[in-house]
Design an enzyme around this catalytic site. Structure first.
Site, mmCIF file in Angstrom:
data_model
loop_
_atom_site.group_PDB
_atom_site.id
_atom_site.type_symbol
_atom_site.label_atom_id
_atom_site.label_comp_id
_atom_site.label_asym_id
_atom_site.label_seq_id
_atom_site.Cartn_x
_atom_site.Cartn_y
_atom_site.Cartn_z
ATOM 1 N N GLU A 1 -4.705 7.876 -2.848
ATOM 2 C CA GLU A 1 -5.216 6.637 -2.269
ATOM 3 C C GLU A 1 -5.586 5.649 -3.384
ATOM 4 O O GLU A 1 -5.472 4.438 -3.209
ATOM 5 C CB GLU A 1 -6.417 6.986 -1.387
ATOM 6 C CG GLU A 1 -6.666 6.062 -0.235
ATOM 7 C CD GLU A 1 -5.478 5.851 0.687
ATOM 8 O OE1 GLU A 1 -5.338 4.718 1.180
ATOM 9 O OE2 GLU A 1 -4.673 6.775 0.913
ATOM 10 N N HIS B 1 1.748 4.482 -2.802
ATOM 11 C CA HIS B 1 1.857 5.936 -2.607
ATOM 12 C C HIS B 1 3.209 6.451 -3.109
ATOM 13 O O HIS B 1 3.286 7.463 -3.801
ATOM 14 C CB HIS B 1 1.736 6.280 -1.114
ATOM 15 C CG HIS B 1 0.341 6.279 -0.572
ATOM 16 N ND1 HIS B 1 -0.660 7.046 -1.101
ATOM 17 C CD2 HIS B 1 -0.218 5.623 0.483
ATOM 18 C CE1 HIS B 1 -1.782 6.866 -0.399
ATOM 19 N NE2 HIS B 1 -1.535 6.000 0.565
ATOM 20 N N HIS C 1 0.829 -1.205 0.000
ATOM 21 C CA HIS C 1 0.000 0.000 0.000
ATOM 22 C C HIS C 1 0.870 1.264 0.000
ATOM 23 O O HIS C 1 0.720 2.140 -0.867
ATOM 24 C CB HIS C 1 -0.912 -0.023 1.241
ATOM 25 C CG HIS C 1 -1.774 1.182 1.397
ATOM 26 N ND1 HIS C 1 -3.075 1.231 0.968
ATOM 27 C CD2 HIS C 1 -1.521 2.405 1.936
ATOM 28 C CE1 HIS C 1 -3.588 2.428 1.227
ATOM 29 N NE2 HIS C 1 -2.650 3.157 1.820
ATOM 30 N N GLU C 2 1.776 1.349 0.944
ATOM 31 C CA GLU C 2 2.600 2.559 1.068
ATOM 32 C C GLU C 2 3.535 2.696 -0.141
ATOM 33 O O GLU C 2 3.855 3.809 -0.559
ATOM 34 C CB GLU C 2 3.394 2.555 2.382
ATOM 35 C CG GLU C 2 2.553 2.452 3.658
ATOM 36 C CD GLU C 2 1.494 3.541 3.822
ATOM 37 O OE1 GLU C 2 1.623 4.593 3.176
ATOM 38 O OE2 GLU C 2 0.528 3.323 4.582
#
Lengths: 494, 494
Positions: free
Chosen positions: B293, B267, B263-264
């Site tokens: 997001e 980003h 997830h990160e």
């Protein structure tokens, strides 16, 4: 403005400057500890920005005028205000001589050079860093001219790290020391010829725990500070309750990380002992880097390499490395092994000062222009042969070993040797005041020693200059003799 | 001033603002990752100082006047300048409405509250943090009034994180989503009833290596970023080549740290894909937190929890945990396990948006004043019962689980659910453009997918608003349907 209003402006500005200094310290810490490689350019811009801002705020005409005016009426101020105004006036007088563009260029080049040095050192490639080092030496020489000096350009730099020091005082003092050391190094080294360095396997995570335990016993507060790992150990202050220590680990030898930690913890204890109510002002700041070094080296050597400390330490080591069967005597021999070596940070307490004298002499020549950066590695190696009888075979363990020059700090090194002289004199006084100190150290009770240092040194901030402080504590002037006598007593039983 | 001179002043100021933003980001990162506990007060002062400075520089009359004037002649500017002037004008108009004292108070309270939240959450003590939370809600309400709004005070906050969004658009959209999810959660959850979470022993240092390997495969550049550990995983940008990801580890389950890392990294890939030549300007910035997001959740869910990715991942897991005998199907079941749960960051992709709807509804009530902070825990628990059929039994896993409110971020949560809607629409378009994408993902070849995202989203900076962007990419308006359809296809084979 009334004096009261002037003092308010004065202290408000100091607290603003302090915030900026803390931010600058964090940018520097992060760069050395965690920043990814490609971020160096961006970081240089950030550091330059804060340096420029600091300089602007410091030399802001309204603030400067206020400081000048308060300084004119200094005798009417309270004791604390007097110290603060005197010291800020001194710093302001220096800053005023440095144009903003010079300060920001210096910071940018320093920040870039640090990252390049890390890479170049790893590759043992002096040529790669030479252009930036030349630029830094040039900037330092310019700095001397901008700041000005009475006797020698080097004094302008020395004074930044050890206020009031001049080459005419420091050079004879340290050459006298070097001469005496030259005589005692061979007989002392001979005693340690059979003593090998440790060569075991000491799990790094256990070494880390051991380091933390000893730091905690010494009085380090982990709620107000932290430990990390870097190639070049250091201690930095990011705020009133934020002291950061770094060390490096060698899996085959836990002594290096441990004594580096003790050293840096000595620095941190000084910072943690400064009066917090004066944080960000000279009353809450260390006297000088020399006195700072006296604290770190006091803990590392005079306490840390004493028989009493080895008795304490042998028990602690046993807790962390149960297979290690060193009694206090054996440990004393391991941690005190004396002999000429190439790396300053790994040098024993007898040969250490020779490393400093070498750097001081080279710095003097770089600043006068007698020595060029291209000739520096050769001159370095010659000096090592002359003072320590050994010659580096690469740059990594020679001229590129220390970060200082590659981060623009010329004139800083002498403070390490001065620290040795100061701490020997302090220790004599401490022993007179506390005859049972060794017993307490044996038991790992360091509270009395720390309290003594806090009362005599830490709590006083910048009230006295280094040489005044040592006269106040011992009644005597700074000299090399107490340190040499200490070494002779310790190693030659004289 | 000529337009050229105005543009020079404009871009010089943006680069100054960018340096300050990077410094603010470092202060924040350090606080969350490494800062010692007692340093919180000092750090609050430092963060406040930089926030104040940023606000001063942003609202400096000369700069503001220049922006206003450039905006008047926006049609005569180049495409890139037009985007930059438009977006900076928007930010300036917001900043101008916030008095400097308000900004610095907000920053100081946020910084203090973060540290208090960490402690209070650990102790499961909502009362301890209540006064600061009350203060923050009060400040957020004041912020709405200061910024102003057309329809609803909450719009003023929403718009900060998702420019152009209003409650009248977002609330029906997310309530529609919640309604559809409510219908499909029970049948999907039923399919996973027998599926237990992992419960092995996975060495944390090996998990760390696994996370790094997957991030590297995805395209993360470790020379321009780094990984650390925090209680609440996040990604932050400290500079153009300095992207920092954090995760947390659970020794019994490597899935959590791995998917949090994916997830990160999503980003970070967005940030690394922004045009560096425009760093520090809107042309080099992300569209909104919703689009941010969409990128993180695209990698985490639409790619990361696909069958194809599980085929790739099962092989990688085997390299790091040779004893783990999960084939791709088994892994798919483990990483896709659906069922109502208390913790948002650990929620599956079906129930996740319900956590967001709950927060959005509570935020709306906090901002209108219908709900007090004292009544918040009860209201939270009721909402969980209503939307997910479960009730928290403590604060830690209930109202205190997320950092957002305790660091002053109200209005941020909806961007997570909007990200889900955006990424489902993007994925449909990507699949049409690249029919063989699943084959490549199976083989761990993520380059095409990343290039597609770079071209369609990353490289364009803030040229388009989120809703314009999705229309441009897909030819359709943002809606909940593609996301719900995706879930039904994936989990109910519809």
């Amino acid at each position: 403005m009334s004096t009261e209003q002037e003092l308010k402006l004065f202290y408000d500005t100091l607290s603003e400057l302090y915030r900026l200094e803390c931010i600058a310290a964090l940018l520097g810490w992060d760069q050395q500890v965690y920043m990814p490689a490609n971020a160096a350019k961006g970081r240089a811009g950030q550091a330059e920005y804060i340096a420029r801002l600091l300089h602007q705020k410091m030399t802001d005409p309204k603030f400067a005028q206020t400081v000048d005016h308060l300084y004119e009426q200094i005798d009417t101020l309270s004791d604390a205000d007097r110290v603060n105004v005197r010291e800020i006036k001194r710093m302001l007088d220096i800053q005023r001589k440095l144009p903003e563009d010079f300060v920001s260029e210096m910071t940018r080049v320093e920040t870039m050079a640090y990252s390049e040095w890390v890479k170049a050192r790893r590759a043992n490639d002096f040529d790669a860093i030479k252009p930036l080092l030349k630029k830094l030496v040039e900037l330092c020489r310019k700095k001397c001219d901008l700041i000005g000096y009475k006797e020698h350009p080097y004094d302008a730099l020395l004074d930044l790290y050890d206020p009031g020091s001049t080459l005419s005082f420091v050079k004879p003092l340290l050459l006298n020391l070097a001469g005496q050391l030259r005589d005692i190094i061979p007989p002392i080294s001979k005693n340690f010829e059979a003593q090998k360095p440790l060569c075991g396997r000491y799990d790094i995570s256990v070494q880390d725990k051991l380091c933390r335990r000893v730091a905690q016993d010494m009085g380090f507060d982990f709620q107000s500070g932290r430990f990390d790992t870097t190639p070049h150990p250091f201690m930095t202050t990011i705020g009133p309750s934020d002291l950061r220590i770094t060390t490096r680990y060698d899996e085959s030898d836990f002594i290096f990380s441990l004594y580096s930690t003790i050293h840096e913890t000595g620095h941190a204890l000084y910072e943690q002992g400064l009066p917090t109510e004066w944080a960000g002002t000279p009353m809450g700041s260390a006297v000088s880097l020399s006195i700072h070094e006296s604290q770190s080296r006091m803990w590392e050597n005079l306490i840390g390499r004493s028989k009493a400390f080895c008795i304490y330490l042998s028990k602690v080591v046993k807790e962390f490395f149960p297979d290690e069967s060193m009694d206090a005597d054996k440990l004393w021999n391991v941690v005190n092994r004396v002999g000429p070596s190439l790396i300053r940070t790994e040098a024993d307490e007898v040969t250490y000062s020779q490393h400093i004298v070498i750097r001081m002499l080279l710095e003097e020549q770089l600043i006068t222009g007698e020595l060029t950066v291209s000739d520096l590695p050769g001159a370095w190696n010659d000096m090592y042969e002359n003072y320590l009888g050994i010659r580096p075979t690469d740059y990594k363990d020679g001229v590129m070993q220390d970060v200082h020059w590659y981060s623009g700090s010329i004139g800083y090194f002498p403070t390490y040797a001065l620290g040795n002289l100061y701490n020997a004199m302090m220790m004599e006084a401490a022993k007179t005041d506390m005859p049972d100190m060794a017993d307490k150290i044996e038991r790992g009770e360091f509270g009395d020693m720390l309290d003594w240092l806090r009362g005599k040194v830490h709590k006083r901030g910048m009230q006295l200059r280094g040489r005044e402080l040592i006269r106040d504590i011992t009644g005597r002037d700074l000299s090399a003799q107490p340190f040499v006598d200490y070494l002779k007593r310790k190693f030659l039983a004289e």
